[in-house]
Each structure stands twice: as C-alpha cells, then as structure tokens.
Design a protein around this motif. Structure first.
Motif, short mmCIF file in Angstrom:
data_model
loop_
_atom_site.label_atom_id
_atom_site.label_comp_id
_atom_site.label_asym_id
_atom_site.label_seq_id
_atom_site.Cartn_x
_atom_site.Cartn_y
_atom_site.Cartn_z
N PHE A 67 1.47 7.61 7.63
CA PHE A 67 0.53 8.38 6.82
C PHE A 67 0.13 7.50 5.65
CE2 PHE A 67 2.29 11.59 9.37
CZ PHE A 67 1.60 12.78 9.23
N GLN A 68 -1.10 7.00 5.64
CA GLN A 68 -1.58 6.15 4.56
C GLN A 68 -2.39 6.97 3.56
OE1 GLN A 68 -3.05 2.13 5.60
NE2 GLN A 68 -3.05 2.92 7.69
N VAL A 69 -2.11 6.77 2.28
CA VAL A 69 -2.76 7.56 1.23
C VAL A 69 -3.53 6.64 0.30
CG1 VAL A 69 -2.41 9.17 -0.68
CG2 VAL A 69 -0.92 9.28 1.34
N PHE A 70 -4.85 6.88 0.18
CA PHE A 70 -5.68 6.18 -0.80
C PHE A 70 -6.12 7.19 -1.85
CE2 PHE A 70 -5.86 2.42 1.66
CZ PHE A 70 -6.39 1.44 0.84
N PRO A 71 -5.59 7.10 -3.07
CA PRO A 71 -5.98 8.08 -4.09
C PRO A 71 -7.37 7.81 -4.65
CG PRO A 71 -4.56 6.43 -5.04
CD PRO A 71 -4.64 6.12 -3.57
N GLY A 72 -7.98 8.86 -5.19
CA GLY A 72 -9.22 8.70 -5.96
C GLY A 72 -10.47 8.64 -5.15
N SER A 73 -10.45 9.05 -3.88
CA SER A 73 -11.67 9.06 -3.08
C SER A 73 -12.45 10.34 -3.34
CB SER A 73 -11.32 8.96 -1.59
OG SER A 73 -12.47 9.09 -0.81
N HIS A 74 -13.71 10.22 -3.76
CA HIS A 74 -14.51 11.39 -4.11
C HIS A 74 -15.64 11.65 -3.13
CE1 HIS A 74 -12.33 11.77 -7.83
NE2 HIS A 74 -12.57 10.51 -8.08
N GLY A 75 -15.65 10.88 -2.02
CA GLY A 75 -16.60 11.22 -0.97
C GLY A 75 -17.85 10.37 -0.95
N GLN A 105 0.82 -1.21 0.00
CA GLN A 105 0.00 0.00 0.00
C GLN A 105 0.87 1.27 0.00
OE1 GLN A 105 -0.86 -2.71 1.76
NE2 GLN A 105 -2.64 -3.17 0.49
N SER A 106 0.20 2.40 -0.25
CA SER A 106 0.89 3.69 -0.30
C SER A 106 0.92 4.31 1.09
CB SER A 106 0.15 4.63 -1.27
OG SER A 106 0.69 5.92 -1.23
N PHE A 107 2.11 4.46 1.65
CA PHE A 107 2.22 5.05 2.98
C PHE A 107 3.65 5.53 3.24
CE2 PHE A 107 3.65 0.75 3.64
CZ PHE A 107 4.61 0.82 4.65
N VAL A 108 3.78 6.40 4.23
CA VAL A 108 5.09 6.82 4.73
C VAL A 108 5.07 6.72 6.25
CG1 VAL A 108 5.56 8.41 2.81
CG2 VAL A 108 4.40 9.27 4.87
N LEU A 109 6.25 6.62 6.85
CA LEU A 109 6.39 6.65 8.30
C LEU A 109 7.15 7.92 8.67
CD1 LEU A 109 7.39 2.99 9.27
CD2 LEU A 109 5.17 4.07 9.54
N THR A 110 6.66 8.62 9.68
CA THR A 110 7.34 9.81 10.16
C THR A 110 7.70 9.62 11.63
OG1 THR A 110 5.29 10.91 10.84
CG2 THR A 110 6.02 11.26 8.57
N ASP A 111 8.77 10.30 12.07
CA ASP A 111 9.25 10.18 13.44
C ASP A 111 8.97 11.48 14.19
OD1 ASP A 111 10.64 9.87 15.83
OD2 ASP A 111 12.26 8.73 14.88
N ARG A 112 8.07 11.43 15.13
CA ARG A 112 7.64 12.65 15.83
C ARG A 112 8.68 13.14 16.82
NH1 ARG A 112 2.76 12.68 19.65
NH2 ARG A 112 3.79 14.65 20.08
N HIS A 113 9.68 12.32 17.15
CA HIS A 113 10.71 12.72 18.10
C HIS A 113 11.84 13.52 17.45
CE1 HIS A 113 8.77 10.39 21.18
NE2 HIS A 113 8.86 9.27 20.47
N LEU A 114 11.82 13.61 16.13
CA LEU A 114 12.83 14.38 15.42
C LEU A 114 12.28 15.74 15.02
CD1 LEU A 114 14.33 11.60 13.10
CD2 LEU A 114 15.28 12.49 15.23
#
Length: 407
Positions: free
Chosen positions: A346-354, A248-257
């Motif tokens: 942060f997970q990203v699902f493209p193409g969601s129109h609501g 799946q489409s995602f990134v990981l971020t570190d809140r301590h930095l």
C-alpha cells in the motif's frame, strides 16, 4: 537543517529502546559489565542503537561515535570474509551465532574477539526487535619460535581474497576498500577458549534478563527464543534491510493471513501517520480510516484486492493524533515465482488534491516505486528458494552416501 536531522535520528535511535523496554532500560544496561551492542534490523542500515560502557575500553570508540552506524565499522582489511558471511547468514536466518573474528580498534590496531550474536524476539508474535552482539577479547596463545609461516600464509590468503571478493547485496557483507595491511603479519588466527564462550553466554543471559524485565513495563515482553505460537510471521532480516533502503511511504500486507495484516511499514509511513512500528504491525490498514473516509472508495479497494488487481484511489485518512490528510493510494499485488499473490504493498502519497498534471506525476512515481518494491521482494523470495533447494540437494547427497556400503 542538518542539526535538526541529526537530532531526529538520535531520537529515533533512543526510541528503539525506550518504546520497547521503558525509559530506564539504558541505565540498567549501563550497570552490566562487558562490551556489547544492540542493533535494530527494522531501521534502515541495521544501525547500532545501544553501546555498553565496556565498549570504548575494548574498541577505542566512544559510545556516541558508534550509535547510528552499522556494526561492520569494527571490521577491516584482514577480517575473514568467511566469518562475515557466517554472521550475515545468522542474521538472515534470525538465529544465534558465535565466531572468532579479527576486528579493528579505532586507531587501526587489529584484535581478536569472540563475537556472540543473538536475536531478541517479541514473545507474542516472534518478530525480531533487536540483535545483541557481545564481544569477548581472545587472549594470544604463547608464541613459538617458528610462527611466521602461518601468518604469512594468512596474509597471502587475505590478498587473494581481496582480489576475488565481489560486492554483496546486504549491509553486513559490503566489501571493504581499506587496504592498510599494518599488523597482519603479527596476527595469527586465535581460538576462543571454553571460558571465553561461557563468558559470552553469561553476559548475553544477563542482558536478556534485563531486557525481559523492562519490556514487561511496556507490555511488550521479549525473549531469546522464537515462540512456537507465532501469529504474524516476521519478514527475514535481509528483506527488512533491503526494504529499509526504499524511502517512500508504504506498508506491506499479507493476504494469506487472517484480516490481511501489515507485516512491514516504512519509516516514511510511520513519520506520515504518527504511529510507531509496534502499534501497526499485525493490524489491518483500516486503522487509518475515520468518520469522513469514503466507504465507496474502501469498497473499491476491497474489490480490486479480491480480484488480485492493482488500483489507485484518492482517500481521506487519519493520523494517530486525529488530524486528517488526503493522499493518493496505490494498492497492487506482488506475485511469487509460482504466480500466486503473496504480499500487497500500500503506497501512500500525501497532499494530492486532484490536479490532472499532479495525478499523472504521482501515478508515474507510484508505478516506479511498486516496481522497486516488487523487485526487492521477488529477489528475496528467489534467494530463499535457491537456499532451500541447495539444502535439499545436500540432504539428498547425505542420504545417498549413507546407503553406500564402503566395505
């Protein structure tokens, strides 16, 4: 469809080199002697991205036949599992390692090599870009009259190992199902000479010199040792390998930095946004925002992060080429064993129109993906903590033993 996928994978393997060292680095490496490989731990499966011209003569594999495959393809039924475990641990710890190991040529013939493995670091932030693997053949010692005993013992030991072997979680430690025992009795363990070790180090030094020289052309300087001034700590190779299996489409971020930078990006995320991994690691996720991105939604995300709560929003983002895409974005904390938040996926699902039905499906999928990512990260944290605990216990034993008077 298959041909286009294969072409895309081939371009991805080539980009692993050209994006970091320039388009001419392969030609320079082709001029170097010896059998060696470069692998990319950030790509799913930790594949081989370069094979030297000397590889076919030693292994029988054409260079193109090994690209995109894991280096375990050279192992076989009699390859010592302890040697493989040592290699796997060196990759996990991101350190250099030398070991004499029994490998197999393409025709199934076993042969002994001295394997020298070393990480290639980004000089600026300490990220491991590649692993270098140099293979030096080990010559057979003069044969003695009574030599079947140790060989038969080795064969029996291998048979017992195969019966007791358990599957392992990482790519490097997968169990081999090939039970072809041809040539085992003729192969005794070999010891690398000092000349073999010097040759491996000399070859590795020449390769590092070439990589360093060409990496300066892209501004991405590499080195053979991790720098002391590391800005963004790299994830372990074992965690990179495990996360690479999640499609799946995602990134990981570190809140301590500072500025909560990205420390991992999936291939699907890179494909969706058009950015390379080198361009976004160490950056805050705001680089996806643009003129029409909702400020209110961004503030909502920030509030949930500060409160250590999960949130799911719809957001307009921008690709590298400036085109826009709407997505369903989920941000959720991952806690370590002590309950503190360490990473935010942060997970990203493209193409969601609501549409309501689509929203429900997306939310279910996002929650499922978050559980998978959280499980992988937590498991790696747990393994890391257990290894540290074992090291501490061993050190305590040594400290106690040093205080005992044996006179």
């Amino acid at each position: 469809m298959e041909s286009s996928t294969a072409a895309e994978e081939e371009r991805g393997l080539a980009a692993s080199l050209t994006a970091r060292y320039s388009d001419w680095v392969a030609e320079e490496l082709d001029e170097l002697g010896g059998s060696f490989l470069l692998t990319d731990p950030a790509m799913p499966g930790h594949p081989i991205v370069y094979a030297s011209r000397g590889l076919p003569a030693l292994t029988g594999y054409p260079r193109r036949a090994v690209l995109g495959r894991n280096a375990r393809l050279f192992q076989g039924a009699a390859t010592d599992r302890a040697a493989v475990a040592g290699l796997r641990e060196a990759v996990r710890a991101q350190r250099a390692h030398q070991v004499a190991i029994l490998n197999y040529r393409r025709d199934g013939e076993p042969h002994w090599v001295l394997l020298h493995v070393a990480p290639v670091f980004h000089a600026a932030d300490g990220t491991v870009l590649h692993f270098l693997a140099v293979q030096v053949p080990i010559a057979a010692a003069p044969r003695r009259a009574a030599c079947r005993g140790p060989a038969l013992f080795a064969a029996c030991r291998e048979e017992a190992r195969v019966e007791e072997e358990l599957p392992c979680a990482t790519h490097a430690g997968e169990v081999f199902v090939d039970i072809d025992k041809r040539g085992l009795e003729a192969e005794e363990p070999r010891v690398a000479s000092g000349c073999d070790k010097e040759k491996a180090l000399s070859t590795a030094s020449s390769i590092f010199s070439a990589l360093n020289r060409y990496s300066k052309l892209t501004g991405l300087v590499v080195c053979g040792k991790r720098c002391d001034s590391v800005g963004i700590p790299a994830l372990s190779s074992s965690l990179n390998l495990s996360l690479g299996r999640i499609k799946q489409s995602f990134v990981l971020t570190d809140r301590h930095l500072p500025d909560m930078p990205i420390v991992y990006a999936s291939d699907a995320f890179l494909s969706l946004t058009g950015y390379s991994r080198e361009e976004i690691l160490g950056c805050n996720c705001r680089f996806l925002s643009g003129p029409d991105t909702s400020v209110d939604v961004l503030e909502e995300i920030s509030r949930h992060i500060c409160c250590e709560q999960a949130c799911t929003v719809r957001l307009l983002n921008y690709r590298k080429d400036g085109s826009t895409f709407r997505d369903l974005l989920q941000v959720s904390p991952i806690r370590n064993a002590s309950g503190k938040v360490g990473l935010h996926p942060f997970q990203v699902f493209p193409g969601s129109h609501g549409a309501s039905y689509a929203s429900a499906l997306y939310n279910a999928e996002l929650n499922n993906n978050h559980n998978i990512i959280a499980f992988v990260v937590s498991l790696c944290y747990l393994i890391h903590d257990l290894l540290n605990f074992q090291v501490e216990q061993i050190n305590k034993v040594f400290e106690l033993s040093s205080c005992i008077d044996y006179r």
